[in-house]
Design an enzyme around this catalytic site. Structure first.
Site, mmCIF file in Angstrom:
data_model
loop_
_atom_site.group_PDB
_atom_site.id
_atom_site.type_symbol
_atom_site.label_atom_id
_atom_site.label_comp_id
_atom_site.label_asym_id
_atom_site.label_seq_id
_atom_site.Cartn_x
_atom_site.Cartn_y
_atom_site.Cartn_z
ATOM 1 N N SER A 29 -4.796 -4.841 -2.411
ATOM 2 C CA SER A 29 -5.332 -5.955 -1.627
ATOM 3 C C SER A 29 -4.540 -7.238 -1.870
ATOM 4 O O SER A 29 -4.411 -7.677 -3.017
ATOM 5 C CB SER A 29 -6.803 -6.189 -1.985
ATOM 6 O OG SER A 29 -7.562 -5.024 -1.724
ATOM 7 N N GLY B 30 15.115 -12.391 -5.118
ATOM 8 C CA GLY B 30 16.301 -12.954 -4.482
ATOM 9 C C GLY B 30 17.155 -11.914 -3.792
ATOM 10 O O GLY B 30 18.308 -12.199 -3.436
ATOM 11 N N ASN C 124 1.646 -0.102 5.532
ATOM 12 C CA ASN C 124 2.167 -0.546 4.238
ATOM 13 C C ASN C 124 3.088 -1.719 4.488
ATOM 14 O O ASN C 124 4.084 -1.582 5.199
ATOM 15 C CB ASN C 124 2.938 0.606 3.564
ATOM 16 C CG ASN C 124 3.725 0.148 2.350
ATOM 17 O OD1 ASN C 124 3.345 -0.785 1.670
ATOM 18 N ND2 ASN C 124 4.836 0.821 2.084
ATOM 19 N N CYS D 102 0.826 -1.195 0.000
ATOM 20 C CA CYS D 102 0.000 0.000 0.000
ATOM 21 C C CYS D 102 0.863 1.248 0.000
ATOM 22 O O CYS D 102 2.085 1.191 -0.005
ATOM 23 C CB CYS D 102 -0.900 0.012 1.239
ATOM 24 S SG CYS D 102 -1.860 -1.500 1.462
#
Length: 631
Positions: A52, A364, A75, A2
């Site tokens: 979402s 990674g 977030n 977010c």
């Protein structure tokens, strides 16, 4: 994933204008296209844009605690939220949702600021305690998620996930910090210790800030650090098994999502290890994606395809070419500050490719920093052995003198390009590593700067804060200090900034399992011989993954996500290179010697020197100046 934003009045709790808060959130719409919301109270306002991922319909934000005594905007992802939820529920907490946001609220009400030590994951959040009338801002341990803040002339503090949220506020000043330019020319990014604009701060990784109405702005408090001071004892095979346990646990915890999930796959050790473990855990084919280049010497897509075939992944590939240079203005818009890691371009392209089929992608990132995987770590380890044999009083004149006269032979084979090594050996271990990290060494910067900029820079040199941090590190060796600096400076400033901005630009959540803090803490205690052995870095990780990956993946020379900008600036983009010295915004500052820069451009085009990184740096700097209205 977010975007968050907010306004807090430090002096008196004056009303917050919802329109200003909405404008700040609108600037972050790309981070959260699935929902938006704002909340205001006396002297405070919180805003949120939602992507979402978990509990798709049940966790709107800003979110109130069950008893309405606290409000949250968040977030990130908390990977142990289910365990915490069960623990808090047993203590009497009431939950109305199935997501991780409400767990943070309950954890705050139980443990206060110490709640962050219980959270496993990536996060930046703001929590307003309506009873105590305090605002709590926190950032995760490694700095995976960003958080910027600034104090305004009207006594308020504003914050947001990205600088563009702050710039949406009408009282935000746009004054460049010249010392940030020195930092940027040195490192290729503006580290978290500074911001491109004066009066803007970045919350340091592993820190929190507690604000009160009527109180001055405090300094952030550190709540997490990593120590290299102690060494694990035990047989290599036992430590290998423990490392593999941490790797598997980290990957598995990051595969929880209520939306399609996949992985980036470059064909290198780190991304291939993540994909191998995902394939082992998953009951269906893993979705993977990779980027190739139109330059065969830098194209790793064939290795990625081999790994994809090995694990039967649903694999997609796309090619980046010089034509993609036309997207440079979009890159500048993503980063707000100048950002010169040219691999941002292919990273953005692979994020675009991933977003076509998934909403979450595992990367990674982090293993090189944690387990000594960079070539510079191997050099640092070897150079420190030389330093131990020869006193500084002898090394400084001998190696310093040789380094000063040794030509900068960019055209020569790697073995003959010894200038940087000689100059590194002339100084301390910390000074040598700072030189190894620098995009533009001190000598080159001094050639570029005009007398006007030299006056603004004064005695400040970008290397010194890094050197000081290394010397103060909880560490036992030069390699320890180098890795500590990478985890504290390079990782959040470059690698994680790149991944966050390019993924969020296309509303994709990127997760970094190799940055699980338990894995990082374990790796920091490994003996040096299990990190670097001979000319191999990440030695123990490669040994642990030998059960899953072939030697051609584990032991081929490290290439990295390198963009062929050197060739582009000599070929299809040569005229673009020639225009860099006369860049409108760059020239308007009066900070750079245009004649010398023109000479460097021509030397690069002629193949007499390699100034590709510098040319890319200045191109991005010019775009950043223009974006801020300085050109």
């Amino acid at each position: 994933m977010c975007g968050i934003a907010g306004i807090f009045h430090l002096d008196t709790p004056k009303p917050v204008d919802p329109a200003r808060l909405s404008a700040m959130c609108d600037a972050l719409a790309h981070r959260g296209p699935d929902g938006e919301g704002i909340w205001t109270g006396p002297g405070v306002g919180l805003g949120h844009r939602r992507l979402s991922i978990i509990d798709l319909a049940g966790s709107p934000q800003p979110m109130a605690a069950a008893d309405a005594r606290a409000m949250l905007v968040f977030n990130g992802e908390i990977y142990n939220y289910r365990e915490l939820r069960a623990e808090l529920k047993a203590m009497g907490a009431v939950f109305r949702t199935d997501g991780d946001s409400e767990v943070i609220l309950a954890a705050w009400q139980r443990w206060g600021p110490e709640c962050v030590t219980r959270l496993e994951g990536m996060f930046a959040f703001a929590l307003y305690d309506c009873e105590a009338r305090t605002l709590f801002l926190a950032r995760d341990r490694l700095g995976v998620k960003p958080l910027h803040y600034a104090q305004l002339s009207n006594g308020s503090l504003i914050f947001g996930s990205e600088l563009k949220a702050l710039l949406a506020h009408p009282l935000m000043r746009r004054e460049i910090d010249p010392l940030a330019v020195e930092d940027y020319l040195t490192w290729g990014y503006v580290p978290d210790s500074r911001a491109f604009l004066k009066n803007v701060h970045k919350m340091p990784a592993g820190h929190w800030l507690l604000l009160r109405h009527g109180a001055p702005l405090p300094a952030p408090s550190q709540w997490w650090d990593v120590s290299f001071a102690d060494r694990h004892k035990g047989k290599a095979q036992d430590l290998e098994a423990e490392l593999l346990y941490h790797l598997r646990r980290a990957v598995e915890s990051r595969m929880v999502a209520d939306v399609p999930l996949g992985a980036f796959l470059s064909g290198g050790v780190d991304s291939s290890s993540v994909v191998a473990l995902m394939a082992e855990i998953s009951h269906q084919s893993v979705r993977t994606c990779s980027i190739g280049f139109d330059s065969a010497a830098l194209d790793e897509s064939a290795y990625a395809s081999k790994v994809a075939q090995l694990f039967g992944t649903d694999h997609a590939t796309r090619v980046v070419s010089a034509d993609d240079y036309g997207a440079i203005d979009q890159l500048a818009e993503m980063f707000d500050e100048p950002f010169a890691d040219a691999s941002a371009l292919p990273t953005w392209r692979v994020c675009q490719l991933a977003r076509e089929s998934v909403t979450v992608a595992l990367s990674g990132d982090g293993a090189d920093e944690a387990l000594a995987g960079y070539r510079r770590h191997i050099f640092q380890h070897g150079e420190d052995r030389v330093r131990a044999l020869l006193p500084q009083a002898l090394r400084a004149p001998v190696f310093g003198g040789l380094g000063a006269i040794y030509p900068k032979a960019d055209w020569a084979p790697r073995a003959l390009r010894a200038k940087t090594t000689l100059l590194a050996l002339a100084g301390s271990s910390e000074e040598g590593y700072a030189r190894a990290l620098a995009y533009a060494p001190p000598e080159l910067r001094s050639r570029l700067y005009t007398p006007d900029f030299e006056r603004l820079r004064g005695d400040y040199r970008a290397e010194q804060p890094l050197i000081d941090r290394m010397r103060a590190a909880p560490a036992r060796s030069g390699l320890d200090r180098a890795q500590y600096a990478d985890l504290k400076v390079w990782l959040p400033g470059d690698i994680l900034t790149k991944t966050d901005r390019t993924s969020m630009a296309v509303s994709l959540e990127a997760r970094e399992p190799l940055l699980d803090h338990r894995l990082i803490e374990f790796a920091a205690g490994l003996p040096e011989s299990l990190r670097v052995r001979g000319r191999q870095g990440k030695w123990l990780m490669k040994r642990a993954m030998a059960r899953s990956l072939p030697d051609e993946v584990l032991y081929r020379p490290k290439q990295g996500f390198v963009t062929p900008i050197a060739q582009w600036f000599r070929g299809p983009l040569r005229e673009t290179a020639r225009g860099i010295a006369s860049g409108k915004a760059l020239a308007a500052t009066g900070w750079f010697d245009s004649a010398r820069l023109e000479g460097m451009v021509e030397a690069h085009i002629a193949g007499q020197a390699d100034y590709a990184r510098l040319l890319w740096q200045l191109t991005m700097l010019d775009r950043s100046f223009t974006k801020l209205g300085l050109g």
